[in-house]
Scaffold this active site. Structure first.
Site, mmCIF file in Angstrom:
data_model
loop_
_atom_site.group_PDB
_atom_site.id
_atom_site.type_symbol
_atom_site.label_atom_id
_atom_site.label_comp_id
_atom_site.label_asym_id
_atom_site.label_seq_id
_atom_site.Cartn_x
_atom_site.Cartn_y
_atom_site.Cartn_z
ATOM 1 N NE ARG A 14 -1.458 -0.977 14.672
ATOM 2 C CZ ARG A 14 -2.014 -0.958 13.455
ATOM 3 N NH1 ARG A 14 -2.484 0.152 12.950
ATOM 4 N NH2 ARG A 14 -2.074 -2.064 12.750
ATOM 5 C CB CYS A 21 -7.918 -1.138 12.306
ATOM 6 S SG CYS A 21 -8.595 -2.745 12.596
ATOM 7 C CD GLN A 53 -4.152 4.461 10.035
ATOM 8 O OE1 GLN A 53 -4.771 5.502 10.091
ATOM 9 N NE2 GLN A 53 -3.062 4.237 10.723
ATOM 10 N NE ARG A 56 -0.328 -1.236 4.740
ATOM 11 C CZ ARG A 56 -0.777 -1.149 5.989
ATOM 12 N NH1 ARG A 56 -2.009 -0.784 6.222
ATOM 13 N NH2 ARG A 56 0.002 -1.423 6.999
ATOM 14 C CD GLU A 74 -4.533 2.111 13.511
ATOM 15 O OE1 GLU A 74 -5.402 2.006 12.622
ATOM 16 O OE2 GLU A 74 -4.183 1.177 14.233
#
Lengths: 828, 344
Positions: free
Chosen positions: A676, A466, A191, A187, A468
């Protein structure tokens, strides 16, 4: 919806349940149901146009500044890509063909796209169909150009040997080893959330004018001005034109269709679409409809612009849409039902765009057409007041009444959240699909203040992906981060730096033969050395990733919408942007698995000496074959998730060691590379490389997810799960990032108004505990059936009957059937 | 007042005399020095977190062992005996091909191998030495009952304090009959009150009045079971008449006008599932100012536990109430309540 269940699975479940929806015929929902019925069963198609026109332009612009090349490529796409207006739709703008579709990002995977594309329709999970003539375009026009030019090819060459072997198979760098996994190559960005409000208020015309003014004001003698700022500003001008061109092509098509349309109602709708698209997003939106269309163009064009991890998020829709909504409602030109209808037109539009992952690793991370285009509701205003408004409630209502798992809905919770809001959030959760997920202001705001945000910035955060969060004008870090398999570190402590999956190859550190360890401290130190070694290599990866990504990716539209990019005249993918806060992370996978395994070793091997280390390792090597009794003993030793200080102390220490590392070395990277616990679906592929573990987990099965307990290990109820999570956190460190937490309830537990009230108080307590995230699964009939088939996975499922409770799996078959029948009535 | 002597009960499968010291029962002569409340010990069989159906808010239930009734439908049969006892859940047994640990340790040859290769327990040979449960890795052989002090029990309860603050929840004592171990139960309630924990109890009322009276001082709410208004029938299905139960309830209401009292009737097919039975109890409830009344539908969910402790379920073959029956009876109870409110 759980981050860790596939949406597809959820959808199927709803169908099995036969939840026929009474809202189908209601005014606000009719249109969306009609569109949904038409598209939802179609297998997604690959549309090659974006990949084709992007490549076509990139071929012609070699040697120019990347951001400008990107903007020109966007313009080429905007001018040439097919435009569509779907029957019944009120919002227009697709990135590809009608029905469900995915588009290509050859800048990520062009070099192996030709090979991968042949496998797409054969994939077991998330299959796609492709037209043979389109496949030909890929083979002949797209793939050949990209060979030798992609980011992941550069990265594989750049990684040091020791890092590489933890990352990929050394002889095939397309395949992850799922030990220290990089996610930057499937990607283009983390995000992300855009400042949608900026476009609604100023239009791309306003952004373009700003760039033009800056261009005019550049120091004509400055080398940086000429070589860096000028191309950036030209890119902004170009991309603003691109979006406008794309919108105008829709206006023209709508006008053309309106002229031919015989149905007077649809004719009028098409005329309005034409009028709207001719105005936005170029100009500021003047009403709610224009605001919705403008937002939709921006989010769809952002998907064309680049592949953002888990899709671009929608930001605080109840905030930036509210002024338009309020004005229209007050003027009497909009009804609640009409607003709902427009929102749902957007949701069904989202549902048709499928985030297509070509790389095998990307696919494994995002099983079942995953998507997290989070819409945020609630929270606080920039000056710290409660932000709830009528739109907040409208969005919650839409989620209750329109049974679609798009969009992903996130509700911010804070200490002063009003009672009605909490109540409606709880009622929405009770609908059964788990929406909304909850994000806690009381954890996030102080934490980000300590990371350098101002109050007004962090008060205005939006949920992204998700779990964040983003501050759309302050966040500047886009490099996707490492996923670390902590369970593999444990395995390497057991096998002296090796893993059963990879044979005799030394991948980790030689920390000694555990058979020779005489006390727990020795084993713990061996584990810790492996864990720190993984983090070390994750940081080495990231150092290379940060450097290389800027040479491969640009995001001109996203940058045009970002205050700091415009101020500094740099693309958002630039490694360091003045004034920005770089919020990254590294991911712990298999937390619960490792805690429980270490607790079992500590207690049974070293303290009680009930199990010998040799006996344990032998049983693990053979996947507990013929050692069911030992496995049972391990499974019944203390587990994380029960508010038991024995495992929770270990959990705290694992967390702390990771935080210490990042506290020390994050600065060197110029990033908050923080710890995380949010796995997507990756705890499944990560589990596939890990052999049997000392918590009784069988080889190659899934690891625990996020910061949740191991499957079925949390047997003391939901309050204990929260308290364990709380106990394992290190609140004295600012180096912590998101923690995902899944909690299951039976519908009976939250039944009626009393159940809602108790769910609300549970949520308030979660807020008090300053946990980051929580989402609920209200378990229904289907799950009980699954529990019957696979009791091992559902050991902790409690079923309640007044005055008496039991673990579902302790009940006999016929009583389970009895209960399933009852729960059928309970299903919400 | 004399305790409910075990001999007064109908014959039931014999349970071995307890290894547990019953000295802390209030009605027994106080020959031993009194311990401080926090040091008092009792026998519980479960401490259950996140209870949301038994009292206000999110609660923790301490289930105490021992009961002075023997109701046919009892859904917690493991609660009845006031001693630690072996339980065996064959569904969890790994089978003797994988594990023989219990066979090796049982000193009484009470464990053998069944046709399905899982173990079988002969409870007539078992003396609850519990060595097999200690050896079982799979928790198939388990123990109902463990000793805890008030201090230990309330430490567990207070773990969820933050949930009580938000929900108005707290501690519920259940059983068994929680007041059967009266000194322990009272010490728990006294200490809980001292620690500002909201308290609730689920009682059958068949305890000496002095015990109930003392408990009432430290209680915020009570769930009080009345199974039947007809003493003969009550005796037939629970082993004891209802006189003391009704009398205690009346006194409790009088003594503590501010106490939240919910009278509960488990509606059992063939016992009290007729309008007359429920109506009679409802009429009695009407005489208690401020008390609310609720009906619980019969369920068979406790059945497996009879098997686990080597007993057979007394109501084997009795099905659930017919669909809609509980609602009809609730309507009856409601009508009576309204009628009597109007009369007052």
């Amino acid at each position: 919806m759980s981050c860790c269940l596939s949406p597809q699975e959820q959808m199927l479940q709803n169908q099995i349940e036969g939840r026929e929806n009474k809202h189908r015929s209601e005014a606000g929902h009719v249109r969306a149901f009609k569109i949904l019925d038409r598209v939802q069963t179609l297998t997604p198609k690959v549309d090659v146009e974006r990949g084709k026109y992007f490549t076509e332009s990139m071929r012609q612009t070699e040697g120019q500044a990347l951001v400008l090349r990107w903007a020109k490529a966007m313009k080429n796409v905007a001018e040439k890509i097919s435009v569509y207006i779907d029957d019944d739709q009120l919002l227009v703008g697709r990135a590809g063909s009608q029905g469900r579709y995915g588009i290509l990002y050859p800048e990520l995977d062009g070099d192996f796209l030709d090979l991968a594309i042949q496998e797409l329709d054969k994939r077991e999970v998330s299959p796609f169909v492709i037209d043979p003539s389109d496949a030909k375009v890929i083979m002949e026009e797209i793939a050949p150009y990209w060979k030798g030019k992609t980011f992941h090819e550069d990265l594989a060459v750049a990684l040091p040997e020791d890092t590489l072997k933890l990352t990929y198979y050394p002889d095939n760098v397309l395949l992850s080893r799922f030990i220290v996994n990089e996610t930057a190559s499937f990607r283009s960005s983390l995000q992300w959330v855009l400042d949608f409000e900026k476009v609604l208020k100023r239009g791309f015309k306003g952004l373009k004018e700003e760039a033009q003014e800056k261009l005019a004001a550049l120091d004509p003698y400055s080398p940086v001005g000429n070589c860096e700022k000028r191309p950036f500003l030209e890119a902004v001008v170009t991309v603003c034109d691109a979006v406008t061109i794309w919108a105008n092509r829709h206006a023209a098509l709508a006008a053309e269709m309106a002229a031919k349309e015989t149905d007077p109602v649809r004719k009028q709708e098409l005329a309005r679409i034409a009028e709207t698209c001719a105005w936005v997003p170029e100009n500021p939106a003047r009403n709610f409809y224009e605001a919705m269309q403008s937002q939709w163009f921006v989010q769809m064009f952002s998907r064309i612009e680049q592949k953002t991890g888990t899709i671009i998020s929608n930001g605080r829709m109840d905030q930036y849409m509210y002024p338009f909504y309020k004005a229209d409602i007050e003027a009497g030109v909009l009804t609640e039902d009409e607003a709902i209808e427009l929102f749902e037109c957007m949701w069904v539009g989202m549902a048709q765009f499928i985030d297509l992952y070509i790389s095998p690793t990307g696919g494994a991370f995002n099983e079942g057409y995953a998507h997290w285009e989070a819409v945020t509701v609630g929270g606080q205003t920039r000056d710290g007041r409660d932000a709830t408004n009528d739109l907040t409630y409208l969005l919650l209502r839409s989620k209750r009444e329109f049974p679609l798992h798009y969009p992903d809905l996130a509700a911010r919770i804070h200490a002063r959240a009003p009672k009605r809001y909490l109540w409606e959030v709880a009622e929405t959760i009770k609908e059964g699909s788990g929406f909304p997920k909850l994000i806690n202001d009381e954890e996030i705001i102080p934490l980000h203040l300590s990371k350098g945000a101002t109050f007004e910035e962090i008060n205005d955060y939006a949920v992204s992906g998700c779990a964040e969060i983003r501050m759309p004008n302050r966040d500047t870090y886009t490099s996707c981060c490492a996923y670390i398999n902590y369970a593999a570190a444990l395995e390497m402590a057991l096998y002296n730096g090796r893993m059963l999956k990879y044979g005799d190859e030394l991948i980790g550190l030689e920390t000694g033969d555990p058979m020779k360890f005489t006390d727990w401290e020795q084993f713990w130190n061996a584990y810790l050395a492996q864990q720190l070694n993984f983090i070390k290599h994750a940081f080495i990866q990231q150092h290379n990733i940060i450097r290389l990504r800027a040479e491969h990716f640009a995001m001109p539209m996203g940058s045009a919408m970002h205050d700091l990019c415009m101020k500094n005249c740099v693309d958002i993918h630039t490694p360091q942007i003045e004034g920005g806060i770089n919020l990254g992370y590294f991911e712990c996978i298999g937390y619960g698995t490792v805690i429980d395994s270490l607790a079992a070793i500590k207690k049974l091997v070293f303290e009680e000496k009930k199990v010998g280390m040799g006996e344990l390792i032998e049983a693990l090597r053979t996947n507990f074959e013929g050692k069911e009794d030992l496995r049972a003993l391990l499974r019944n030793s203390p587990c994380y998730g029960n508010n038991d200080s024995y495992p929770d102390t270990i959990a705290h220490a694992i967390d702390k060691a990771s935080l210490e590392f990042t506290k020390k070395y994050s600065q060197e990277l110029g990033v908050h590379l923080d710890l995380r616990y949010v796995p997507f679906t990756s705890h499944v592929p990560f589990g596939r490389v890990v052999s049997a573990t000392p918590n009784g987990r069988l080889a190659w099965t899934a690891l625990s997810d996020g910061s949740s307990a191991s499957h079925g290990a949390d047997i003391n109820g939901p309050t204990a799960i929260l308290l364990s999570n709380y106990a394992s956190k290190n609140y004295d460190y600012r180096e912590r990032a998101a923690r995902l937490l899944n909690v299951k309830f039976t519908p009976h537990c939250v039944e009626g108004d009393e159940g809602t009230a108790k769910l609300v108080s549970f949520i308030k307590t979660w807020c008090d505990l300053k946990l980051w995230h929580i989402q609920f699964n209200i378990i229904n009939k289907e799950t009980l059936l699954a529990a019957q088939r696979e009791p091992d996975k559902y050991r902790n499922l409690i079923v309640r009957i007044a005055g008496y409770s039991a673990y579902f799996c302790d009940l006999s078959k016929d009583l389970q059937d009895d209960l399933i029948a009852r729960t059928g009535h309970d299903t919400m | 007042m004399a305790p409910a002597a075990p001999q007064a009960f109908r014959p039931r499968p014999a349970v071995a005399a307890g290894a547990f010291d019953t000295r802390n029962r209030l009605h027994k002569e106080k020959t031993l020095p009194t311990l401080p409340d926090t040091k008092q010990k009792g026998l519980v069989f479960n401490i259950q977190k996140y209870s949301v159906h038994d009292g206000p808010g999110i609660r923790t239930i301490i289930f105490l062992k021992g009961c002075s009734l023997r109701c046919d439908w009892c859904s917690n049969p493991e609660s009845q005996a006031l001693h630690r006892q072996l339980a065996y859940n064959p569904q969890k047994c790994l089978g003797v091909d994988a594990c023989k640990r219990c066979l090796d340790v049982c000193p009484h040859k009470a464990i053998s191998v069944g046709e399905d290769r899982k173990v079988v327990v002969d409870f007539t040979r078992c003396d609850n030495c519990l060595q097999c449960a200690e050896a079982c890795p799979a928790d198939a052989l388990n123990v109902y009952g463990y000793e805890v002090s008030v201090e230990q029990a309330l430490a567990r309860v207070e773990e969820d304090d933050i949930f009580y603050s938000r929900s108005g929840g707290g501690l519920t004592l259940s059983g068994g009959e929680p007041l059967y171990q009266s000194e322990f139960a009272l010490a728990l309630l006294r200490e809980a009150r001292k620690r500002r924990i909201n308290t609730c109890i689920e009682t059958c009322g068949n305890v000496p009045w002095e015990v109930l009276k003392e408990a009432g001082r430290y209680l915020d709410s009570v769930f009080y079971d009345v199974k039947s208004a007809d003493s003969a029938r009550h005796a037939r299905v629970t082993g004891t008449g209802n006189e003391r139960i009704l009398e205690n309830l009346r006194k409790l209401r009088e003594a503590y006008p501010g106490l939240a009292i919910t009278v509960r009737t488990p509606v059992i097919p063939g016992v009290n599932d007729d309008e007359a039975s429920i109506g009679a109890i409802a009429d009695f409830v009407c005489t208690l100012p401020g008390a609310t009344y609720e009906l619980l539908a019969y369920h068979r969910m406790g059945t497996p536990k009879y098997g686990y402790i080597g007993r057979t379920y007394p109501l084997e073959g009795v099905g659930n109430l017919p669909e809609g029956r509980i609602e009809e009876l609730r309507a009856v109870a409601k009508a009576r309540a309204e009628c009597c409110q109007a009369a007052n």
